[in-house]
Design an enzyme around this catalytic site. Sequence first.
Site, mmCIF file in Angstrom:
data_model
loop_
_atom_site.group_PDB
_atom_site.id
_atom_site.type_symbol
_atom_site.label_atom_id
_atom_site.label_comp_id
_atom_site.label_asym_id
_atom_site.label_seq_id
_atom_site.Cartn_x
_atom_site.Cartn_y
_atom_site.Cartn_z
ATOM 1 N N TRP A 75 -24.999 -26.701 107.634
ATOM 2 C CA TRP A 75 -25.354 -25.763 108.717
ATOM 3 C C TRP A 75 -26.778 -26.138 109.108
ATOM 4 C CZ3 TRP A 75 -28.787 -21.736 109.831
ATOM 5 C CH2 TRP A 75 -28.370 -20.821 110.812
ATOM 6 N N GLY A 102 -30.260 -25.290 101.254
ATOM 7 C CA GLY A 102 -31.568 -24.635 101.143
ATOM 8 C C GLY A 102 -32.570 -25.317 102.058
ATOM 9 N N GLU A 481 -22.455 -0.829 113.466
ATOM 10 C CA GLU A 481 -21.555 -1.815 112.862
ATOM 11 C C GLU A 481 -20.445 -2.208 113.845
ATOM 12 O OE1 GLU A 481 -21.546 -3.821 110.546
ATOM 13 O OE2 GLU A 481 -19.466 -4.270 110.049
ATOM 14 N N GLU A 488 -20.275 -10.422 117.125
ATOM 15 C CA GLU A 488 -20.116 -11.550 116.197
ATOM 16 C C GLU A 488 -18.900 -12.404 116.519
ATOM 17 O OE1 GLU A 488 -21.378 -10.688 111.641
ATOM 18 O OE2 GLU A 488 -19.916 -9.303 112.456
HETATM 19 C C1 G6P Z 1 -24.427 -12.776 107.510
HETATM 20 C C2 G6P Z 1 -22.970 -12.377 107.601
HETATM 21 C C3 G6P Z 1 -22.857 -10.858 107.753
HETATM 22 C C4 G6P Z 1 -23.558 -10.158 106.605
HETATM 23 C C5 G6P Z 1 -25.025 -10.625 106.474
HETATM 24 C C6 G6P Z 1 -25.631 -10.156 105.161
HETATM 25 O O1 G6P Z 1 -25.059 -12.545 108.721
HETATM 26 O O2 G6P Z 1 -22.349 -13.018 108.688
HETATM 27 O O3 G6P Z 1 -21.481 -10.471 107.756
HETATM 28 O O4 G6P Z 1 -23.516 -8.777 106.798
HETATM 29 O O5 G6P Z 1 -25.105 -12.064 106.466
HETATM 30 O O6 G6P Z 1 -24.959 -10.801 104.116
HETATM 31 P P1 G6P Z 1 -24.824 -10.257 102.644
HETATM 32 O O7 G6P Z 1 -24.030 -11.303 101.924
HETATM 33 O O8 G6P Z 1 -26.225 -10.122 102.111
HETATM 34 O O9 G6P Z 1 -24.135 -8.935 102.708
#
Ligand code: G6P
Length: 608
Positions: A75, A102, A481, A488
């Site tokens: 990515w 990373g 949300e 998204e």
């Molecule tokens: C990314 C994902 C989201 C998620 C966010 C936090 O943006 O696409 O769906 O809510 O990260 O991720 P976590 O794993 O910390 O809940």
Amino acid sequence: MCGIVGFTGAREAAPLLLEGLRRLEYRGYDSAGIAVTGGGTIRVEKVSGKVEKLCEKTRDGAAVPGFTGIGHTRWATHGAPTDTNAHPHLSNDGRFAVVHNGIIENYAALREELTAKGYVFQSETDTEVIVHLLEYFDTGDPKTAVMRTVARLEGSYALGVLCADRPDTLFAVREASPLILGIGVGENYFASDVTALVSYTKNAVYLDDGEFAELTPRGITVYDCSGRPVEKPVTRITWDVEAAEKGGYEHFMLKEIMEQPAAVRAALAPRIRDGEILLEGFDLSAEELGRFNRLIITACGSAYYAGCAAKYALEALCRIPVEAVLASELRYGDPLIDDRTLLIVISQSGETADTIAAMKECRARGAKTLAIVNVVGSTIAKSADWTLYTRAGPEIAVATTKGYTTQLAVLFLLALSMGRRLGRVDGDRYNALLGDLLRLPKLIQNAIDLNHGIPALAKKYHRSPSLFFIGRNTDWASALEGALKMKEISYIHAESYAAGELKHGTIALIEEGTPVIAVCCNEALEDKTISNIVEVKARGARVLAVAFRGDRKIVSQANDVIYIPRIGTLFSPVLAVIPMQLLAYYVAKENGCDIDKPKNLAKSVTVE
Ligand code: G6P
């Protein structure tokens, strides 16, 4: 975000690496590559684009023979997603190949230093400095070269290293980026997460920061950063392969929406016994809880919105001030935190870089930390004072659904448990709310069943250039949300507003036909939200309301209504979000979007 796999054994490595990369695709990526050792050389194949393209290029791995290899989905951070910037990267002498997840923060200085020493860089990546450092430090013992290289790196990294002279050896290094070792029979593996391992082994070793491992088909040795062997426990992976597959659904997202009744049941039921809430280790006494004079919730994305929804329940039931703060803001915000602060950290993956950093910052200021996490053994889960797992099972779609609702379920359970222990919720209220929680799995199923009309509604709304989501209080948290889900996966501009705030600016954007999704599941405030519905309708908005079944008031006000079963206000966000998840899903489907892997997004955001 980037995914890493490694394999060493008696089978051809390339097909297994490609399969592992396929299972990591959900993390989000834009290029892919593998490297395999054989006959004293390393062969690298990489492409910009999908793993499928890499499979075609390598004839499903047949073109890259050898029994030990590494693979990567990238990515892009440093440099565009081109073939050259894709990993693995190869040293100038061809003896080392590296994959990296990373960011190497001191890469610019290292690049300058290595260029001055004559090393030639092929890519624009920060990663490439690692492979040249390996060559520079190489004296014939790759373990020493790995240690010396790592000592020069600043930042976050999970690394997989391959060495041409050691065709049966892999190195795996971890510093602030996830990496898990898999132990097989006569073969061993590493990967960024367990979804890439479960089809091969259920036995995993979680590396800690600063550790590295040497893997051969015969075994795994883990070392600390000075090279001393470290004893590591073997953890049994409880997820199975089926859980990480689509099981007949067209998309992981739809499967995960449908799994929510079972996931929320798994999060709640085992923690409720004979009317008591049991929170593994966090069953603190009134006196211990009374020490906290402030709760701060921190997280990113949907997990942050789960925190916004839970704030209302925590404040209502515990009567302690609660603040929900985005982790990316909290980490640099010079927060007023001390040892009387309880920091609640929410994360599906347990690996989100900003959330980890905010947590570290608050711990350094004395806060106690309670993590609410899905992925077992993840960084956040391991570094908190207490951890409550959400038990959602593997979540593959980038847009979270069951990850979010299980977070809410655990947060509501926590709020009720704390409120009761603190003596701020009496017996009758406790029993009523516990009853609500126990009914949630069934009610989520009802919410899904009630909404078979959503595909038809999606046809009405999918061409809109912009959608507004409004609500008050708990409904506002749900609206946040709902809007995030929509943007998204459907790429439609979607914004959420506290309904009462609309007329301070946003109402200027309402035109003839503008869709407004109004969440009306907070009965005490319904009339207020209805006033806002009337205001936007007067300016031409088309209103789609989310309301409780049997709500008569809303029918005459909204153009369309989607219903959820009735529940008390505090826990209503678990149900209100269900039709909005489905709406986002079907709108995205109408628009032909890549629902499980939306463009530019990653499942686990492991860089800042
Ligand atoms: C990314 C994902 C989201 C998620 C966010 C936090 O943006 O696409 O769906 O809510 O990260 O991720 P976590 O794993 O910390 O809940």
